[in-house]
Design a protein around this motif. Structure first.
Motif, short mmCIF file in Angstrom:
data_model
loop_
_atom_site.label_atom_id
_atom_site.label_comp_id
_atom_site.label_asym_id
_atom_site.label_seq_id
_atom_site.Cartn_x
_atom_site.Cartn_y
_atom_site.Cartn_z
N LEU A 119 97.28 -114.28 29.63
CA LEU A 119 97.03 -113.80 28.27
C LEU A 119 95.71 -114.34 27.72
CD1 LEU A 119 97.98 -112.37 25.67
CD2 LEU A 119 99.24 -114.46 25.09
N ILE A 120 95.44 -115.62 27.98
CA ILE A 120 94.18 -116.21 27.52
C ILE A 120 92.98 -115.54 28.21
CG2 ILE A 120 92.83 -118.34 27.53
CD1 ILE A 120 95.43 -119.87 27.16
N VAL A 121 93.11 -115.28 29.51
CA VAL A 121 92.02 -114.61 30.24
C VAL A 121 91.77 -113.22 29.68
CG1 VAL A 121 91.38 -113.65 32.48
CG2 VAL A 121 92.32 -115.96 32.35
N CYS A 122 92.83 -112.48 29.41
CA CYS A 122 92.66 -111.13 28.85
C CYS A 122 92.02 -111.18 27.46
CB CYS A 122 94.00 -110.41 28.79
SG CYS A 122 94.71 -110.02 30.40
N LEU A 123 92.40 -112.15 26.64
CA LEU A 123 91.80 -112.27 25.31
C LEU A 123 90.31 -112.58 25.40
CD1 LEU A 123 94.55 -114.25 23.34
CD2 LEU A 123 93.90 -111.85 23.05
N ARG A 124 89.93 -113.48 26.29
CA ARG A 124 88.51 -113.82 26.43
C ARG A 124 87.69 -112.65 26.97
NH1 ARG A 124 86.70 -117.48 23.40
NH2 ARG A 124 84.90 -117.62 24.80
N ASN A 125 88.25 -111.92 27.91
CA ASN A 125 87.53 -110.77 28.46
C ASN A 125 87.43 -109.63 27.45
OD1 ASN A 125 86.85 -110.88 31.62
ND2 ASN A 125 88.66 -112.13 31.23
N MET A 126 88.49 -109.40 26.70
CA MET A 126 88.44 -108.34 25.70
C MET A 126 87.45 -108.68 24.59
SD MET A 126 90.40 -105.90 26.68
CE MET A 126 90.64 -104.96 25.19
N GLU A 127 87.31 -109.95 24.27
CA GLU A 127 86.31 -110.35 23.26
C GLU A 127 84.90 -110.08 23.76
OE1 GLU A 127 84.63 -114.37 21.05
OE2 GLU A 127 86.05 -114.49 22.71
N GLN A 128 84.64 -110.36 25.04
CA GLN A 128 83.31 -110.13 25.58
C GLN A 128 82.94 -108.65 25.62
OE1 GLN A 128 81.18 -112.58 26.22
NE2 GLN A 128 82.77 -114.07 25.61
N PHE A 129 83.94 -107.78 25.73
CA PHE A 129 83.68 -106.34 25.78
C PHE A 129 84.01 -105.66 24.47
CE2 PHE A 129 83.88 -107.46 30.22
CZ PHE A 129 82.95 -106.64 30.82
N SER A 130 83.96 -106.42 23.37
CA SER A 130 84.12 -105.88 22.02
C SER A 130 85.44 -105.14 21.85
CB SER A 130 82.94 -104.96 21.66
OG SER A 130 81.73 -105.67 21.74
N TRP A 131 86.50 -105.66 22.47
CA TRP A 131 87.83 -105.12 22.36
C TRP A 131 87.91 -103.66 22.76
CZ3 TRP A 131 91.49 -108.68 21.76
CH2 TRP A 131 91.13 -109.91 21.21
#
Length: 577
Positions: A328-340
């Motif tokens: 879940l933490i990995v997905c949140l960090r990646n989604m933040e980098q790609f502007s959700w």
């Protein structure tokens, strides 16, 4: 007489070809008697002086004459066709070894039942961890607020009791303060710098680092729960002098330091997993997943007892839930980098499913072969589930000695505070809350979390009661707590009993460090509340033991512990699994 002679004359003339002598007739008659005696089982050779031929030696049940006759057989009897015909037509009967084949069939059936029974235990255990994890975000802040409100408004109601706050309220306040302090301390840790520092390392270095982090996480979990238990007990134990309260300060700083360091450790784990997800060739992710299969080599071909398998099951539950939070933490960090961007979530989805599937497959194979090699039935997982359910039900009793989240921490080695600190830090840094509408969404989300926590707790409590009844353990829940004898100190047990395994069981204390005293106005001399879990599957026989015998039997306590006396880091045998 003349007629008899005439009748004998033709016979004698007819036997003239064989010599016609009466001695020859006697020899022939002797040979006939010899053959009849051999066939009828009489002793051989005959008595000496009877004029019989010498004895023929017997070899392996055959006489020499028989072996000579066998040598004269035709070569066609030993032909290749006869050998092939014998190989094609020979048979055997499995019922001659019925017990062996029945046991083998039961082993196959056990291996086929393992995935279902194991996943039922994992499913129940994961929701137990989720309940303890959601407690930190939902009910703990409310309990801290109520405790502080009671402490502030205490002068208005007057001091009707010796205690300013109840022991549970003191523990809740300490948990809340540690959570807030560690959250602000985590702001000084730069996640982006840590990500690029780890990404610059080689694949082999990252693989070694990830293995070291797993070992360090187990060590931190073991020592960290002891630190927290020591803090709770030091803060709530009865003290005769006010100066004794100063000892809470060093325990508090140790607890803050532990939670902060453990949160950083989990952050490094999440960052390493994030680097593996974002690598182009996915080699690091493949290596990290292959590390799960190393567990099969390290666990399957070793002797396991029932208690060791219980420890391994608890470890697998904790590991699987922690991996879900890390993903879940990995997905949140990646989604933040790609502007959700929702499209990027589908890019991560195959890798997430691959990690989860490999973890499930490794657990199934590992438990299936461990139960096969150690002759453990699949029904043992129902006992493990009943033990976990007993912890949940006993924590809801009026005489509960600990909070349920602490019980899960000891049983499975899952400590929710460091993981909660990291998740709050990642969520607050990834999601920006601006405007009234955003705060309204946060409030609605918080209400949804509370609803989820309450619903999860209700379902788990109902299922736990069902499992406890199926295991016939409900009578243990209503055993009255033991009362102390007047004139005895509160801190020492009064009676000891010997369990059927030869272990002296203390009736006045549980294996936990955090037993809380029950405050009763009617009976101030009551003992500390005992844990009902110490009496599960153990029936005292009422025989007292000497101190010397108790000391000698304590050496074997680790190998004969009861299921409910086993936590994640109890040594059962030669190793901790």
């Amino acid at each position: 007489m003349a007629g008899v002679a005439d009748a004998a004359a033709p016979g004698s003339s007819g036997d003239g070809r064989r010599g016609g002598a009466p001695e020859q007739q006697q020899q022939d008659a002797g040979r006939g008697e010899q053959k009849s005696s051999c066939s009828s089982g009489e002793s051989w050779p005959p008595a000496s002086g009877s004029g019989q031929p010498p004895q023929r030696t017997e070899t392996l049940g055959f006489y020499e004459s028989d072996r000579e006759r066998k040598k004269k057989r035709s070569v066609s009897d030993l032909s290749l066709l006869r050998f092939i015909s014998a190989e094609l037509t020979r048979g055997y009967f499995l019922e001659h070894n019925e017990a062996k084949y029945t046991e083998r069939r039961e082993r196959v059936y056990t291996c086929m039942r393992i995935p279902r029974e194991l996943e039922k235990l994992m499913f129940f255990g994961i929701f137990l961890c989720l309940d303890a994890f959601l407690y930190v975000f939902t009910l703990l802040p409310l309990r801290v607020f109520l405790a502080l409100f009671q402490f502030i408004t205490l002068p208005c109601y007057g001091l009707r009791d010796r205690r300013l706050l109840q022991p549970a309220q003191v523990c809740d306040i300490f948990k809340g303060v540690i959570l807030v302090i560690c959250y602000f301390m985590m702001h000084y840790v730069d996640y982006s710098m840590m990500y690029h520092l780890i990404r610059g390392q080689s694949v082999i270095k990252l693989y070694i680092i990830y293995n070291m982090l797993e070992v360090a996480d187990r060590l931190f979990s073991s020592f960290g729960q002891d630190i927290l238990d020591a803090l709770y007990w030091t803060a709530t134990e009865p003290k005769e002098r006010k100066r004794a309260h100063i000892g809470v300060i060093p325990h508090f700083f140790m607890a803050v330091l532990y939670v902060f360091l453990h949160a950083i450790l989990i952050m490094v784990q999440a960052t390493t997993l994030n680097v593996a997800f974002n690598s182009h060739n996915k080699s690091l992710l493949t290596i990290m997943m292959s590390n799960n299969f190393v567990e099969i080599k390290g666990s399957v071909f070793k002797k396991f007892e029932k208690n060791n398998l219980f420890q391994m099951s608890n470890s697998d539950i904790k590991e699987r839930f922690t991996n879900y939070v890390l993903l879940l933490i990995v997905c949140l960090r990646n989604m933040e980098q790609f502007s959700w961007n929702p499209d990027h979530l589908w890019v991560l989805f195959p890798d997430v499913c691959m990690v989860i599937a490999s973890e499930i497959a490794v657990d199934i194979v590992k438990h299936a072969f461990i139960t096969k090699f150690n002759d453990i039935t699949a029904d043992v997982y129902s006992e493990y589930r009943a033990s976990l359910a007993f912890d949940l039900v006993s924590s809801r009793q009026k005489n509960a000695y600990t909070d349920y989240s602490d019980s899960v921490s000891r049983r499975m080695g899952f400590i929710p505070l460091p993981l909660a600190v990291l998740l709050i830090r990642v969520v607050t840094s990834s999601i920006k809350v601006q405007g009234v509408l955003a705060y309204a969404c946060v409030v609605l989300f918080y209400c949804g979390l509370i609803s989820l926590k309450v619903l999860n707790s209700i379902v788990l409590l109902g299922k736990s009661c069902q499992y406890v009844k199926e295991a016939k353990m409900e009578e243990k829940l209503f055993n009255p707590p033991p009362t102390s004898t007047p004139g005895k100190p509160l801190s020492k047990p009064q009676s000891k009993f010997k369990s059927p395994q030869g272990i002296p069981t203390d009736e006045s204390f549980s294996a936990s460090v955090t037993n809380q005293p029950v405050h009763q106005k009617e009976n101030p001399t009551s003992l500390l509340v005992t844990s009902n879990s110490d009496q599960f599957l153990t029936t005292p026989d009422g025989e007292d033991k000497d101190i010397s015998q108790d000391n000698s039997e304590l050496k074997h306590r680790s190998s004969k512990k009861d299921l409910l006396e086993i936590d994640r880091f109890t040594i059962c045998g030669n190793r901790i699994d």
